[in-house]
Design an enzyme around this catalytic site. Structure first.
Site, PDB file in Angstrom:
ATOM      1  N   LEU A  79       1.410   3.651   2.216  1.00  0.00           N
ATOM      2  CA  LEU A  79       2.320   3.835   3.354  1.00  0.00           C
ATOM      3  C   LEU A  79       3.266   2.661   3.504  1.00  0.00           C
ATOM      4  CD1 LEU A  79       3.350   5.305   5.861  1.00  0.00           C
ATOM      5  CD2 LEU A  79       1.465   4.280   7.153  1.00  0.00           C
ATOM      6  N   ASP A 114      -3.257 -13.709   4.876  1.00  0.00           N
ATOM      7  CA  ASP A 114      -4.648 -13.381   5.198  1.00  0.00           C
ATOM      8  C   ASP A 114      -4.688 -13.017   6.677  1.00  0.00           C
ATOM      9  OD1 ASP A 114      -7.319 -13.200   5.709  1.00  0.00           O
ATOM     10  OD2 ASP A 114      -7.802 -15.288   5.221  1.00  0.00           O
ATOM     11  N   LYS A 163     -10.877   2.261  13.849  1.00  0.00           N
ATOM     12  CA  LYS A 163      -9.444   2.442  14.136  1.00  0.00           C
ATOM     13  C   LYS A 163      -9.225   2.640  15.639  1.00  0.00           C
ATOM     14  CE  LYS A 163      -6.405   2.393  11.723  1.00  0.00           C
ATOM     15  NZ  LYS A 163      -5.574   1.215  11.382  1.00  0.00           N
ATOM     16  N   THR A 217      -5.137   6.750  13.089  1.00  0.00           N
ATOM     17  CA  THR A 217      -5.541   7.923  12.315  1.00  0.00           C
ATOM     18  C   THR A 217      -5.944   9.105  13.187  1.00  0.00           C
ATOM     19  OG1 THR A 217      -7.283   8.703  10.801  1.00  0.00           O
ATOM     20  CG2 THR A 217      -7.869   6.905  12.233  1.00  0.00           C
ATOM     21  N   ASP A 218      -5.869  10.302  12.604  1.00  0.00           N
ATOM     22  CA  ASP A 218      -6.366  11.495  13.303  1.00  0.00           C
ATOM     23  C   ASP A 218      -7.895  11.469  13.405  1.00  0.00           C
ATOM     24  OD1 ASP A 218      -6.728  11.838  10.559  1.00  0.00           O
ATOM     25  OD2 ASP A 218      -6.180  13.960  10.546  1.00  0.00           O
ATOM     26  N   GLY A 274       0.796  -1.224   0.000  1.00  0.00           N
ATOM     27  CA  GLY A 274       0.000   0.000   0.000  1.00  0.00           C
ATOM     28  C   GLY A 274       0.824   1.267   0.000  1.00  0.00           C
ATOM     29  N   TYR A 284     -15.222   4.756  10.125  1.00  0.00           N
ATOM     30  CA  TYR A 284     -13.788   4.469   9.940  1.00  0.00           C
ATOM     31  C   TYR A 284     -13.013   4.812  11.211  1.00  0.00           C
ATOM     32  CZ  TYR A 284      -8.944   5.491   8.641  1.00  0.00           C
ATOM     33  OH  TYR A 284      -7.577   5.564   8.627  1.00  0.00           O
ATOM     34  N   ALA A 316      -5.017  -1.878   6.574  1.00  0.00           N
ATOM     35  CA  ALA A 316      -6.294  -1.390   7.120  1.00  0.00           C
ATOM     36  C   ALA A 316      -7.242  -1.064   5.982  1.00  0.00           C
ATOM     37  CB  ALA A 316      -6.065  -0.127   7.963  1.00  0.00           C
TER      38      ALA A 316
END
Length: 316
Positions: free
Chosen positions: A14, A46, A140, A111-112, A12, A136, A70
């Site tokens: 990142l 997986d 997280k 995440t923020d 991905g 979302y 994610a």
């Protein structure tokens, strides 16, 4: 002998840069992926299977795992709640449990969006109380709690760390990988005849380069692994650029760099649409104080300079 790092979601946006950062620092790095796995460089894993995770950890024997995998696009998360919970919460908890059993240090990328982003609230410290504005962010935050609970239960506090980051940009295989890079597509769309694109000019974002996040992950790993009493170090860390833009301002900058007009784009200052399925925060600026307190470099690339260098890849 080189230390080994395992990076989930290594295919991905990142994950690719996290792999490169550890390699640059002399680590032996293995990545995992699922649909885009390319053995032997990127192992197929997986994350929904505890047995597969256990087998991979046993084979790779990493000193550190950086968990980048994610479901991270808010709209996609809302369309697949079951799959999102499975990856963002359940798989993260399983990975943490298996890391505790082998004394593997784990960095969970968060995440923020765990914060509500209400006007006047930011900047958020690591001690600020999360209150996610959308599904979302909820998953997280639940993932954060699941990870830390496993290390606490195993008596290994400090072996698992949360790293919260904001919206990311950087080297991409396609613009759609990043909510920032994809704005170049919007700029080109605005060049079409009689086009009027509405672009958000309300929410404030702090776009942060994936290469910087990769470097910080490696610095965190070195710091925590070399610290005997990990309970003396924070369990939650935050990293963010200080570059501050709305989406419309990013498009305006892109137009300037590309030498294109922006007549086909309208600044939308309305804020959240009451009928929108996904609520977006106004300002989730993350404080980087916890990283500075443990002497980790929080410098970031200048957003404008990076895009001036990279824009040629987006010319038509």
């Amino acid at each position: 002998m080189a230390k080994t790092a395992l990076v989930t979601g290594a295919t991905g946006l990142l994950g690719r840069q996290v792999v490169k950062a550890f390699e640059r620092a002399g680590w032996d790095v293995k990545g995992t992926g699922f649909t885009r796995a390319k053995p032997p460089t990127i192992l197929k894993l997986d994350l929904g299977s505890e047995a597969e995770i256990a087998k991979t950890l046993e084979e790779v024997k990493p000193a550190v795992v950086v968990h980048c995998a994610a479901n991270r696009f808010p709209d996609k998360c809302d369309n697949d709640p079951e799959g999102t919970r499975a990856l963002n919460i359940a798989a993260s908890g399983s990975l943490a449990k298996l890391c505790t059993a082998q004394s593997i240090f784990l960095i969970y990328i968060s995440t923020d969006y765990v914060f509500p982003g209400i006007e006047g609230d930011a900047p958020y410290e690591v001690t600020s109380i999360p209150n996610p504005p959308n599904f979302y962010g909820e998953t997280k935050y639940e993932g954060e709690k699941a990870v830390l609970a496993e290390f606490l239960k195993a008596g290994k506090k400090g072996w698992g760390v949360i790293l919260r980051v904001p919206v990311l940009y950087g080297e991409a295989e396609r613009p759609e990988e990043s909510a920032v890079n994809v704005l170049m597509n919007s700029l080109w769309k605005a060049q079409e005849k009689e086009t009027q694109i509405k672009m958000d000019h309300w929410a404030i974002r702090y776009p942060t380069n994936t290469e910087d996040v990769g470097r910080v992950c490696q610095d965190i790993a070195e710091k925590y692994i070399s610290t005997e009493d990990k309970t003396t170090l924070p369990e939650t860390l935050q990293f963010s650029s200080e570059d501050k833009f709305t989406k419309y301002e990013i498009c305006k900058l892109f137009a300037e760099i590309m030498g294109l007009p922006l007549d086909g784009m309208i600044a939308n200052t309305e804020g959240n649409d009451p009928s929108a399925s996904v609520k977006r925060p106004y300002d989730c600026h993350l404080s980087t104080k916890a990283l500075k307190d443990i002497s980790i470099n929080v410098a970031t690339m200048n957003f404008k300079d990076w895009w001036r260098r990279e824009a040629r890849a987006y010319r038509k």
